[in-house]
Design a protein around this motif. Structure first.
Motif, mmCIF file in Angstrom:
data_model
loop_
_atom_site.group_PDB
_atom_site.id
_atom_site.type_symbol
_atom_site.label_atom_id
_atom_site.label_comp_id
_atom_site.label_asym_id
_atom_site.label_seq_id
_atom_site.Cartn_x
_atom_site.Cartn_y
_atom_site.Cartn_z
ATOM 1 N N LEU A 128 -35.449 -13.994 -4.733
ATOM 2 C CA LEU A 128 -35.578 -12.610 -3.986
ATOM 3 C C LEU A 128 -34.116 -11.837 -4.408
ATOM 4 N N THR A 129 -34.133 -10.769 -5.076
ATOM 5 C CA THR A 129 -33.123 -10.074 -5.341
ATOM 6 C C THR A 129 -32.546 -8.901 -4.325
ATOM 7 N N THR A 130 -31.390 -8.993 -3.935
ATOM 8 C CA THR A 130 -30.782 -7.945 -2.849
ATOM 9 C C THR A 130 -30.057 -6.946 -3.705
ATOM 10 N N SER A 131 -29.655 -5.614 -2.983
ATOM 11 C CA SER A 131 -28.783 -4.705 -3.547
ATOM 12 C C SER A 131 -27.633 -4.780 -2.625
ATOM 13 N N THR A 132 -26.815 -4.004 -3.237
ATOM 14 C CA THR A 132 -25.381 -3.778 -2.591
ATOM 15 C C THR A 132 -25.073 -2.251 -2.725
ATOM 16 N N ALA A 133 -24.296 -1.659 -1.832
ATOM 17 C CA ALA A 133 -23.919 -0.469 -1.866
ATOM 18 C C ALA A 133 -22.787 -0.537 -2.823
ATOM 19 N N ARG A 134 -21.892 0.564 -3.143
ATOM 20 C CA ARG A 134 -20.730 0.687 -3.922
ATOM 21 C C ARG A 134 -19.639 -0.073 -3.078
ATOM 22 N N GLU A 135 -18.880 -0.869 -3.923
ATOM 23 C CA GLU A 135 -17.870 -1.423 -3.407
ATOM 24 C C GLU A 135 -16.682 -0.447 -3.500
ATOM 25 N N SER A 136 -15.851 -0.526 -2.306
ATOM 26 C CA SER A 136 -14.398 -0.064 -2.114
ATOM 27 C C SER A 136 -13.484 -0.781 -1.866
ATOM 28 N N GLU A 137 -12.221 -0.088 -1.666
ATOM 29 C CA GLU A 137 -11.016 -0.822 -0.963
ATOM 30 C C GLU A 137 -11.382 -1.089 0.726
ATOM 31 N N LEU A 138 -12.015 -0.170 1.267
ATOM 32 C CA LEU A 138 -12.489 -0.383 2.531
ATOM 33 C C LEU A 138 -13.545 -0.892 2.974
ATOM 34 N N ARG A 139 -14.464 -1.229 1.737
ATOM 35 C CA ARG A 139 -15.910 -1.649 2.157
ATOM 36 C C ARG A 139 -16.088 -2.925 1.089
ATOM 37 N N PRO A 140 -16.040 -4.011 1.589
ATOM 38 C CA PRO A 140 -15.838 -4.866 0.555
ATOM 39 C C PRO A 140 -17.385 -5.190 0.268
ATOM 40 N N ALA A 141 -17.642 -6.089 -0.917
ATOM 41 C CA ALA A 141 -19.025 -6.430 -1.169
ATOM 42 C C ALA A 141 -19.775 -7.247 -0.133
ATOM 43 N N ALA A 142 -19.132 -7.915 0.754
ATOM 44 C CA ALA A 142 -19.724 -8.849 1.667
ATOM 45 C C ALA A 142 -20.344 -7.998 2.829
ATOM 46 N N MET A 143 -19.806 -6.894 2.935
ATOM 47 C CA MET A 143 -20.675 -5.912 3.936
ATOM 48 C C MET A 143 -21.956 -5.519 3.720
ATOM 49 N N SER A 144 -22.001 -4.898 2.458
ATOM 50 C CA SER A 144 -23.369 -4.513 2.111
ATOM 51 C C SER A 144 -24.532 -5.470 1.653
ATOM 52 N N SER A 145 -23.740 -6.853 0.922
ATOM 53 C CA SER A 145 -24.741 -7.574 0.609
ATOM 54 C C SER A 145 -25.179 -8.390 2.032
ATOM 55 N N ARG A 146 -24.414 -8.398 3.187
ATOM 56 C CA ARG A 146 -25.085 -9.067 3.966
ATOM 57 C C ARG A 146 -26.244 -8.161 4.819
ATOM 58 N N THR A 147 -26.106 -6.751 4.567
ATOM 59 C CA THR A 147 -27.048 -5.950 5.081
ATOM 60 C C THR A 147 -28.341 -6.183 4.366
ATOM 61 N N SER A 148 -28.393 -6.389 2.979
ATOM 62 C CA SER A 148 -29.508 -6.477 2.071
ATOM 63 C C SER A 148 -30.256 -7.846 2.285
ATOM 64 N N GLN A 149 -29.306 -8.936 2.782
ATOM 65 C CA GLN A 149 -29.567 -10.153 3.042
ATOM 66 C C GLN A 149 -30.313 -10.509 3.996
ATOM 67 N N LEU A 150 -29.877 -9.627 5.151
ATOM 68 C CA LEU A 150 -30.631 -9.701 6.416
ATOM 69 C C LEU A 150 -32.238 -8.896 6.357
ATOM 70 N N LEU A 151 -32.215 -8.068 5.408
ATOM 71 C CA LEU A 151 -33.432 -7.421 5.334
ATOM 72 C C LEU A 151 -34.671 -8.389 4.772
ATOM 73 N N VAL A 152 -33.974 -9.206 3.546
ATOM 74 C CA VAL A 152 -34.780 -10.112 3.019
ATOM 75 C C VAL A 152 -35.133 -11.302 3.971
ATOM 76 N N VAL A 153 -34.285 -11.448 4.852
ATOM 77 C CA VAL A 153 -34.251 -12.751 5.710
ATOM 78 C C VAL A 153 -35.564 -12.240 6.767
ATOM 79 N N ASP A 154 -35.477 -11.029 7.232
ATOM 80 C CA ASP A 154 -36.401 -10.424 8.209
ATOM 81 C C ASP A 154 -37.647 -10.554 7.657
ATOM 82 N N CYS A 155 -37.866 -9.965 6.313
ATOM 83 C CA CYS A 155 -39.404 -9.971 5.560
ATOM 84 C C CYS A 155 -39.817 -11.328 5.383
ATOM 85 N N LEU A 156 -38.871 -12.391 5.147
ATOM 86 C CA LEU A 156 -39.247 -13.812 5.263
ATOM 87 C C LEU A 156 -39.880 -14.158 6.502
ATOM 88 N N PHE A 157 -38.995 -13.929 7.491
ATOM 89 C CA PHE A 157 -39.289 -14.380 9.046
ATOM 90 C C PHE A 157 -40.956 -13.670 9.409
#
Length: 308
Positions: free
Chosen positions: A246-275
């Motif tokens: 199940l592939t997730t997407s992320t927003a553009r990474e920047s100094e003030l927005r690490p990848a973990a922030m946007s990856s968590r958002t997309s992962q939670l969407l997939v988790v909710d779809c599974l549930f």
């Protein structure tokens, strides 16, 4: 390498819809060679202009080769450059009609808090839209089926992904499934050894290369459990041991927005779809279980009255 990962590189799956093209570029570009990144960035940045170019023209524009352009098209999910051009034309039409908003600027250190809110909200919305557009619903349905009949479910994640794993575990527990989230890599492996056919193991890793997550998934895979990977890198090492990806997407990474922030958002969407999918499949037993869990906690949410 599983079949759907092979499809990413061979183009044997259905080409992504135009709306999913930008999501594909954002997800896959970091794992491409630099020359392929140049092509991917060009088509994402100017779909209308690139749609008008031949394969030779795009190669000249990006300072690459025709072979690189074709390879990039295939990695993005298109059988050939002609199919990519059609998708670019469709994406350009969407942008011109106003259905695809322009990319906003990165958050700056001196941004007013109102701008921070607006930029984060936009990026979160874009991440969710990209994930939804790129999510393989056939793979999602297969994962839901496996979870619905699982004897036991183990979920592996570290760092921000461990929080997503905990969220999924508690949701599944409340509808009567036996689910455990493991963030300790030693416990994850020792639990994975106990899995067998009829059980499900889920690995959550944005990079697709987190060893502490891949090792228990590999162990579960070898012991016959159905394995699922939730990852932003479908070509990553975790995919070697995943029956369903199940592939997730992320927003553009920047100094003030690490990848973990946007990856968590997309992962939670997939988790909710599974549930929700599992809830639908098991509604007759899941609904009473969920109701019982609410009733068990109801007194904790009711203000206590004074005894005087």
């Amino acid at each position: 390498m599983t079949n759907n990962v092979k499809e990413i590189f061979t183009g044997t799956s259905a080409p992504p819809a135009p709306a999913a093209l930008a999501a594909k570029v954002r997800t896959l570009a970091p794992s491409m060679t630099r020359s392929m990144q140049l092509v991917a960035e060009a088509v994402a940045g100017d779909p209308a202009g690139c749609a008008a170019l031949t394969v030779t023209g795009l190669a000249e524009l990006t300072g690459t080769s025709e072979a690189t352009v074709v390879r990039t098209a295939r990695i993005l999910g298109y059988p050939g450059y002609r199919d990519l051009r059609l998708a670019l034309a469709g994406l350009a039409a969407q942008q011109q009609s106003g259905r695809a908003p322009a990319v906003t600027a990165d958050i700056a250190v001196d941004d007013p808090i109102a701008d921070v809110v607006a930029k984060l909200a936009y990026d979160e919305q874009q991440t969710l839209a990209d994930t939804a557009a790129a999510l393989d619903t056939v793979q999602l349905g297969a994962a839901v089926s496996a979870l619905s009949t699982a004897r036991r479910i183990d979920i592996y994640g570290v760092g921000a992904s461990s929080l997503v794993g905990q969220d999924l575990a508690q949701k599944l527990l409340r509808i009567g499934l036996i689910a455990h989230a493991h963030s300790d890599p030693h416990l994850a492996v020792t639990n994975a050894v106990q899995l067998r056919s009829g059980d499900v193991a889920i690995a959550i890793t944005h990079s697709g290369a987190t060893g502490d997550v891949i090792e228990p998934l590999h162990t579960a895979f070898e012991h016959g459990a159905t394995t699922i990977a939730i990852t932003g890198r479908p070509d990553g090492r975790v995919s070697q041991y995943a029956d369903h990806i199940l592939t997730t997407s992320t927003a553009r990474e920047s100094e003030l927005r690490p990848a973990a922030m946007s990856s968590r958002t997309s992962q939670l969407l997939v988790v909710d779809c599974l549930f929700i999918g599992v809830m639908q499949r098991t509604y007759d037993r899941a609904a009473p279980a969920l109701s019982a869990s609410y009733e068990a906690l109801a007194h904790r949410h009711t203000p206590r009255t004074s005894s005087r």
